[in-house]
Scaffold this active site. Structure first.
Site, mmCIF file in Angstrom:
data_model
loop_
_atom_site.group_PDB
_atom_site.id
_atom_site.type_symbol
_atom_site.label_atom_id
_atom_site.label_comp_id
_atom_site.label_asym_id
_atom_site.label_seq_id
_atom_site.Cartn_x
_atom_site.Cartn_y
_atom_site.Cartn_z
ATOM 1 N N GLU A 106 -21.515 56.921 54.891
ATOM 2 C CA GLU A 106 -20.662 57.640 55.679
ATOM 3 C C GLU A 106 -19.405 57.673 54.631
ATOM 4 O O GLU A 106 -19.070 56.603 53.994
ATOM 5 C CB GLU A 106 -19.973 56.952 56.920
ATOM 6 C CG GLU A 106 -19.140 57.792 57.453
ATOM 7 C CD GLU A 106 -19.169 57.103 58.965
ATOM 8 O OE1 GLU A 106 -20.107 57.594 59.729
ATOM 9 O OE2 GLU A 106 -17.925 56.918 59.455
ATOM 10 N N TYR A 123 -14.573 63.369 60.611
ATOM 11 C CA TYR A 123 -13.549 64.339 61.027
ATOM 12 C C TYR A 123 -12.285 63.714 61.445
ATOM 13 O O TYR A 123 -12.398 63.262 62.658
ATOM 14 C CB TYR A 123 -14.365 65.190 62.176
ATOM 15 C CG TYR A 123 -13.737 66.319 62.516
ATOM 16 C CD1 TYR A 123 -13.773 67.617 61.876
ATOM 17 C CD2 TYR A 123 -12.639 66.544 63.655
ATOM 18 C CE1 TYR A 123 -13.169 68.779 61.987
ATOM 19 C CE2 TYR A 123 -12.034 67.675 63.888
ATOM 20 C CZ TYR A 123 -12.330 68.859 63.200
ATOM 21 O OH TYR A 123 -11.485 70.118 63.580
ATOM 22 N N HIS A 163 -19.197 65.921 61.075
ATOM 23 C CA HIS A 163 -18.482 65.239 62.200
ATOM 24 C C HIS A 163 -17.648 66.242 62.846
ATOM 25 O O HIS A 163 -17.238 67.159 61.849
ATOM 26 C CB HIS A 163 -17.959 64.009 62.143
ATOM 27 C CG HIS A 163 -18.698 62.828 61.700
ATOM 28 N ND1 HIS A 163 -18.262 61.355 62.073
ATOM 29 C CD2 HIS A 163 -19.962 62.634 61.075
ATOM 30 C CE1 HIS A 163 -19.240 60.700 61.591
ATOM 31 N NE2 HIS A 163 -20.392 61.433 60.982
ATOM 32 N N ARG A 216 -16.290 62.970 70.787
ATOM 33 C CA ARG A 216 -15.272 63.123 71.636
ATOM 34 C C ARG A 216 -13.912 63.078 70.882
ATOM 35 O O ARG A 216 -13.060 63.977 70.947
ATOM 36 C CB ARG A 216 -15.106 62.135 72.880
ATOM 37 C CG ARG A 216 -14.016 62.667 73.863
ATOM 38 C CD ARG A 216 -13.812 61.555 74.845
ATOM 39 N NE ARG A 216 -13.086 60.476 73.996
ATOM 40 C CZ ARG A 216 -12.640 59.514 74.835
ATOM 41 N NH1 ARG A 216 -12.751 59.274 76.166
ATOM 42 N NH2 ARG A 216 -12.260 58.407 74.160
ATOM 43 N N GLY A 217 -13.773 61.925 70.190
ATOM 44 C CA GLY A 217 -12.591 61.754 69.611
ATOM 45 C C GLY A 217 -11.833 60.557 70.339
ATOM 46 O O GLY A 217 -12.254 60.424 71.600
ATOM 47 N N HIS A 235 -18.575 51.232 75.104
ATOM 48 C CA HIS A 235 -17.371 51.759 74.785
ATOM 49 C C HIS A 235 -16.366 51.169 75.584
ATOM 50 O O HIS A 235 -16.402 50.836 76.709
ATOM 51 C CB HIS A 235 -17.812 53.203 75.111
ATOM 52 C CG HIS A 235 -16.508 53.916 74.606
ATOM 53 N ND1 HIS A 235 -15.249 54.211 75.296
ATOM 54 C CD2 HIS A 235 -16.238 54.649 73.439
ATOM 55 C CE1 HIS A 235 -14.430 54.918 74.679
ATOM 56 N NE2 HIS A 235 -14.985 55.412 73.568
ATOM 57 N N GLN A 243 -9.668 44.115 55.858
ATOM 58 C CA GLN A 243 -10.554 45.163 56.539
ATOM 59 C C GLN A 243 -11.003 44.696 57.703
ATOM 60 O O GLN A 243 -11.398 45.421 58.872
ATOM 61 C CB GLN A 243 -11.668 45.271 55.560
ATOM 62 C CG GLN A 243 -12.338 46.493 55.644
ATOM 63 C CD GLN A 243 -13.728 46.805 54.997
ATOM 64 O OE1 GLN A 243 -13.787 46.040 53.875
ATOM 65 N NE2 GLN A 243 -14.750 47.513 55.208
HETATM 66 P P1 FAD Z 1 -18.150 60.199 74.624
HETATM 67 O O1 FAD Z 1 -19.640 60.160 74.528
HETATM 68 O O2 FAD Z 1 -17.470 61.374 75.543
HETATM 69 O O3 FAD Z 1 -17.937 58.849 75.646
HETATM 70 C C1 FAD Z 1 -16.657 58.177 75.693
HETATM 71 C C2 FAD Z 1 -16.397 57.606 76.955
HETATM 72 O O4 FAD Z 1 -16.380 58.365 78.129
HETATM 73 C C3 FAD Z 1 -17.356 56.509 77.045
HETATM 74 O O5 FAD Z 1 -16.718 55.266 77.866
HETATM 75 C C4 FAD Z 1 -18.485 57.080 78.198
HETATM 76 O O6 FAD Z 1 -19.497 56.131 78.593
HETATM 77 C C5 FAD Z 1 -17.530 58.105 79.000
HETATM 78 N N1 FAD Z 1 -18.289 59.376 79.337
HETATM 79 C C6 FAD Z 1 -19.045 60.311 78.551
HETATM 80 N N2 FAD Z 1 -19.449 60.998 79.455
HETATM 81 C C7 FAD Z 1 -18.775 61.050 80.469
HETATM 82 C C8 FAD Z 1 -18.867 61.792 81.574
HETATM 83 N N3 FAD Z 1 -19.565 62.786 81.707
HETATM 84 N N4 FAD Z 1 -18.261 61.282 82.844
HETATM 85 C C9 FAD Z 1 -17.317 60.097 82.678
HETATM 86 N N5 FAD Z 1 -17.361 59.416 81.725
HETATM 87 C C10 FAD Z 1 -18.242 59.697 80.383
HETATM 88 N N6 FAD Z 1 -13.889 59.563 65.700
HETATM 89 C C11 FAD Z 1 -13.169 60.667 65.147
HETATM 90 O O7 FAD Z 1 -12.116 60.880 65.245
HETATM 91 N N7 FAD Z 1 -13.813 61.081 63.913
HETATM 92 C C12 FAD Z 1 -15.041 60.748 63.567
HETATM 93 O O8 FAD Z 1 -15.664 61.499 62.637
HETATM 94 C C13 FAD Z 1 -15.641 59.724 64.274
HETATM 95 N N8 FAD Z 1 -16.913 59.317 63.986
HETATM 96 C C14 FAD Z 1 -17.626 58.358 64.720
HETATM 97 C C15 FAD Z 1 -18.984 58.179 64.253
HETATM 98 C C16 FAD Z 1 -19.682 57.076 65.013
HETATM 99 C C17 FAD Z 1 -21.032 56.653 64.612
HETATM 100 C C18 FAD Z 1 -19.020 56.532 66.055
HETATM 101 C C19 FAD Z 1 -19.531 55.436 66.856
HETATM 102 C C20 FAD Z 1 -17.683 56.845 66.429
HETATM 103 C C21 FAD Z 1 -17.088 57.729 65.965
HETATM 104 N N9 FAD Z 1 -15.646 58.234 66.254
HETATM 105 C C22 FAD Z 1 -15.063 59.325 65.384
HETATM 106 C C23 FAD Z 1 -14.964 57.538 67.168
HETATM 107 C C24 FAD Z 1 -15.093 58.234 68.532
HETATM 108 O O9 FAD Z 1 -14.415 59.522 68.469
HETATM 109 C C25 FAD Z 1 -14.745 57.283 69.588
HETATM 110 O O10 FAD Z 1 -15.357 56.069 69.798
HETATM 111 C C26 FAD Z 1 -14.520 57.860 70.800
HETATM 112 O O11 FAD Z 1 -13.446 57.030 71.911
HETATM 113 C C27 FAD Z 1 -15.719 58.180 71.842
HETATM 114 O O12 FAD Z 1 -16.454 59.180 71.335
HETATM 115 P P2 FAD Z 1 -17.727 59.717 71.979
HETATM 116 O O13 FAD Z 1 -18.073 60.584 71.268
HETATM 117 O O14 FAD Z 1 -18.749 58.411 72.060
HETATM 118 O O15 FAD Z 1 -17.430 60.019 73.137
#
Ligand code: FAD
Length: 290
Positions: free
Chosen positions: A17, A49, A77, A107-108, A151, A214
């Site tokens: 990454e 991203y 991303h 989601r972010g 999460h 870190q």
């Molecule tokens: P989601 O899948 O939406 O989940 C977030 C929370 O909402 C969880 O608690 C989930 O259980 C809950 N949830 C999901 N769907 C629903 C629903 N339908 N109803 C109710 N609750 C729900 N961040 C950045 O800004 N840029 C990046 O490039 C980036 N890369 C990442 C790469 C990896 C591998 C990981 C693990 C994280 C990364 N992140 C990045 C951080 C990420 O944006 C955060 O962890 C964020 O808080 C959650 O993103 P998610 O896509 O998992 O969200």
């Protein structure tokens, strides 16, 4: 090249990454760094991203440049939480124009102020909404994030995994996990997600910790559990940068070997724009990777 094709190989592969620069003046430096990382021929390289202090508008430039100049597949991303539907539609159109085939749909993170605010009129609330849009918009290979240690916003693992299932059903081809430092947490997570009917590949995310400072940042970002074995290592080597780096790389290598021995094929390494760390890990695994 779609990651679903890269992933079929029946041997250990590593993906790395990288994150974009904060300013345009450092774009050239980051492009040079990513070239060094690509020269190690990982299975693919993901480009974050906006995360890690980087700027979102360079994500596509880096992903496109790396694939076109080195042939190493890239994963761009994209986050949605503070975007409008129109902005996301524009980003997706940009991705198509840049020849991006693989997208990590996220989601972010919410800022502390956003967490307590009324978000009912926002265009996006969860990553599954972005996954659905990407699926409808084109022939993308789509990844999603997952959390072996749950999460932080989820009440418990059952709730988190049921939302994860919804996200995968929306169109994820694979998942990449948040970093963890105790492989047993990943194994029990894998058992629970398979039991919930999630069948897509799940790449474990491994973060080589190469300095004592870190660690604080890694815990803040991930909330990961630090096993005693790891903390003892930090206690012993934390004040000696070279020794800490060597020990951190050895610890990450050990995690990867254990994962492979237990049937995992692709491991995603959070290399944090450090080609020397990525190279050392590959070197440590040279007989296994060949
Ligand atoms: P989601 O899948 O939406 O989940 C977030 C929370 O909402 C969880 O608690 C989930 O259980 C809950 N949830 C999901 N769907 C629903 C629903 N339908 N109803 C109710 N609750 C729900 N961040 C950045 O800004 N840029 C990046 O490039 C980036 N890369 C990442 C790469 C990896 C591998 C990981 C693990 C994280 C990364 N992140 C990045 C951080 C990420 O944006 C955060 O962890 C964020 O808080 C959650 O993103 P998610 O896509 O998992 O969200």
């Amino acid at each position: 090249m779609k990651l679903t094709d890269v992933l079929k190989k029946d041997k250990l592969t590593l993906s790395f990454e990288v994150f974009p620069p904060k300013t345009e003046t450092t774009l050239e430096d980051v492009l040079a760094t990513t070239q060094k990382i690509a020269a190690l021929r990982p299975a693919f390289v993901s480009v974050t991203y906006g995360a890690g202090g980087g700027t979102s508008r360079y994500t596509l430039a880096i992903a496109e440049n790396m694939y076109k100049t080195t042939g190493v597949p890239t994963l761009a991303h994209l986050t949605c939480i503070s975007s409008t539907r129109q902005t996301v539609a524009e980003r997706i159109a940009d991705m198509k124009a840049h020849g991006i085939e693989n997208v990590m749909a996220l989601r972010g993170d919410l800022t502390p102020e956003q967490k307590g605010s009324d978000r009912s009129d926002w265009d996006y609330h969860h990553a599954c909404e972005l996954v659905r849009e990407l699926k409808a918009a084109g022939d993308f290979c789509i990844g999603g994030a997952c959390y072996p240690e749950v999460h932080p916003e989820s009440v418990d693992s059952r709730e988190d995994i049921s939302h994860l299932k919804e996200k995968v059903d929306a169109g994820c081809d694979f998942l990449t996990s948040q970093m963890f430092f105790d492989n047993s947490l990943y194994y029990s997570f894998l058992y629970r997600v398979r039991e919930a009917g999630i069948t897509v590949p799940i790449f474990p995310g491994i973060m080589p910790i190469t300095s004592a400072t870190q660690i604080k940042r890694a815990i803040e970002l991930s909330g990961s559990f630090m096993p005693h074995r790891f903390l003892a290592l930090v206690d012993r080597f934390g004040q000696d940068p070279e020794a800490m780096k060597q020990a951190g790389i050895a610890y990450a290598t050990d995690q990867i070997i254990d994962l492979y021995a237990n049937g995992v094929r692709n491991v995603h390494v959070y290399t944090m724009n450090k080609p020397d760390v990525a190279a050392k890990i590959m070197d440590n695994l040279s007989a296994i990777l060949n």
